[in-house]
Design a protein around this motif. Structure first.
Motif, short mmCIF file in Angstrom:
data_model
loop_
_atom_site.label_atom_id
_atom_site.label_comp_id
_atom_site.label_asym_id
_atom_site.label_seq_id
_atom_site.Cartn_x
_atom_site.Cartn_y
_atom_site.Cartn_z
N TYR A 196 0.83 -1.21 0.00
CA TYR A 196 0.00 0.00 0.00
C TYR A 196 0.87 1.26 0.00
N PHE A 197 1.79 1.36 0.95
CA PHE A 197 2.61 2.55 1.06
C PHE A 197 3.65 2.64 -0.05
N VAL A 198 4.18 1.52 -0.49
CA VAL A 198 5.14 1.54 -1.60
C VAL A 198 4.46 2.04 -2.88
N THR A 199 3.27 1.54 -3.16
CA THR A 199 2.52 1.98 -4.34
C THR A 199 2.27 3.49 -4.30
N TYR A 200 1.87 3.98 -3.14
CA TYR A 200 1.63 5.41 -2.98
C TYR A 200 2.90 6.22 -3.24
N GLU A 201 4.01 5.78 -2.66
CA GLU A 201 5.27 6.51 -2.82
C GLU A 201 5.75 6.48 -4.26
N VAL A 202 5.66 5.33 -4.91
CA VAL A 202 6.11 5.22 -6.30
C VAL A 202 5.34 6.19 -7.19
N LEU A 203 4.02 6.20 -7.06
CA LEU A 203 3.19 7.06 -7.92
C LEU A 203 3.42 8.54 -7.62
N CYS A 204 3.56 8.88 -6.35
CA CYS A 204 3.82 10.28 -6.00
C CYS A 204 5.15 10.75 -6.57
N ARG A 205 6.19 9.94 -6.46
CA ARG A 205 7.51 10.34 -6.95
C ARG A 205 7.56 10.41 -8.47
N GLN A 206 6.84 9.52 -9.14
CA GLN A 206 6.84 9.53 -10.60
C GLN A 206 6.13 10.75 -11.16
N CYS A 207 5.18 11.29 -10.41
CA CYS A 207 4.35 12.39 -10.91
C CYS A 207 4.68 13.74 -10.29
#
Length: 264
Positions: free
Chosen positions: A157-168
């Protein structure tokens, strides 16, 4: 230990719960059936999740929340902190979740003239009845399935959130509201797709024992469910879980991020 994360987690959890509760009861009599109990209890559990997650990251990286955009933690650290939060969340959540599931699945009509009374008259009566009939361990029925469900999936859950936030988001900047909403929503969907098989088992274990004991344990529940209904049983409810997950977690993360920036 910073307490802002716990408070922000409680408030964001309450907001997400208000939005998502109708999905939990979509097959039952009322959209907001049994809401008064989870609004107090699950929001508290959410504060444990976000508080433990943030403080675990602080212990792993020595970086406070407001500094993490300039010095982002590794995804390994994010996953470990998420798993830690998920494990402790499951411990606190187990009795509350059991009572919520029992109340929401209570099909007896409310007491009417000439009608039968419901088995449980409310959360406290439900807890007391379970304790009396099934003992202290009865309040933790399905806890192992809940722990196995939440420990890895909260990390995801938190990894997915962090990945998407950093990519965008441009480097060293805070993500926009739109980015937080989208990242939080997809984090919720991803984690629930991974969690649904054990969520099915958890719910069956929690409802077991109302009339008679059907399962000897979690493994027996899994084997029996597959034998009777096939492998597809493990993905029962994945559509409604995903539909609920996107708006709930989008609002949860948005309110959590903005509360921490406001206190900042």
């Amino acid at each position: 230990m910073p307490v802002e994360e716990f408070v922000a987690g409680w408030i964001s959890g309450a907001l997400g719960l208000v939005l998502g509760h109708p999905f939990d009861t979509v097959k039952l009599l009322g959209f907001f059936k049994g809401m008064s109990f989870p609004i107090a209890s699950i929001a508290l559990v959410n504060s444990v999740l976000f508080g433990v997650y943030s403080n675990s990251l602080l212990a792993l990286t020595a970086t406070a929340h407001r500094e993490r955009r300039a010095q982002p933690p590794s995804y390994t650290h994010v996953f470990i902190a998420g798993c830690t939060g998920g494990f402790l969340q499951a411990y606190f959540l187990a009795p509350f979740d059991l009572i919520k599931v029992r109340l929401q699945n209570q099909t007896e009509p409310r007491a009417q003239l000439g009608g039968s009374s419901p088995q449980y008259r409310g959360p406290m009566h439900c807890a007391a009845s379970i304790f009396q009939k099934e003992g202290p361990r009865g309040l933790f029925r399905g806890a192992w399935a809940l722990t196995l469900r939440d420990t890895p999936t909260v990390g995801i859950y938190f990894v997915t959130y962090e990945v998407l936030c950093r990519q965008c988001t441009p480097e060293r900047q805070n993500p926009s509201s739109a980015t937080v909403l989208v990242a939080g929503g997809f984090a919720g969907i991803t984690s629930w797709v991974a969690a649904t098989p054990l969520d099915v088992i958890k719910s069956r274990m929690q409802m077991d024992g109302l009339k008679r004991r059907a399962y000897q344990g979690m493994l027996d529940c899994m084997v029996s469910s597959v034998q009777q209904e096939g492998l597809g049983v493990f993905f029962r409810g994945v559509t409604i879980n995903s539909a609920r997950a996107f708006p709930v977690n989008a609002v949860t993360f948005l309110s959590y991020e903005y509360l921490l920036r406001w206190w900042g």
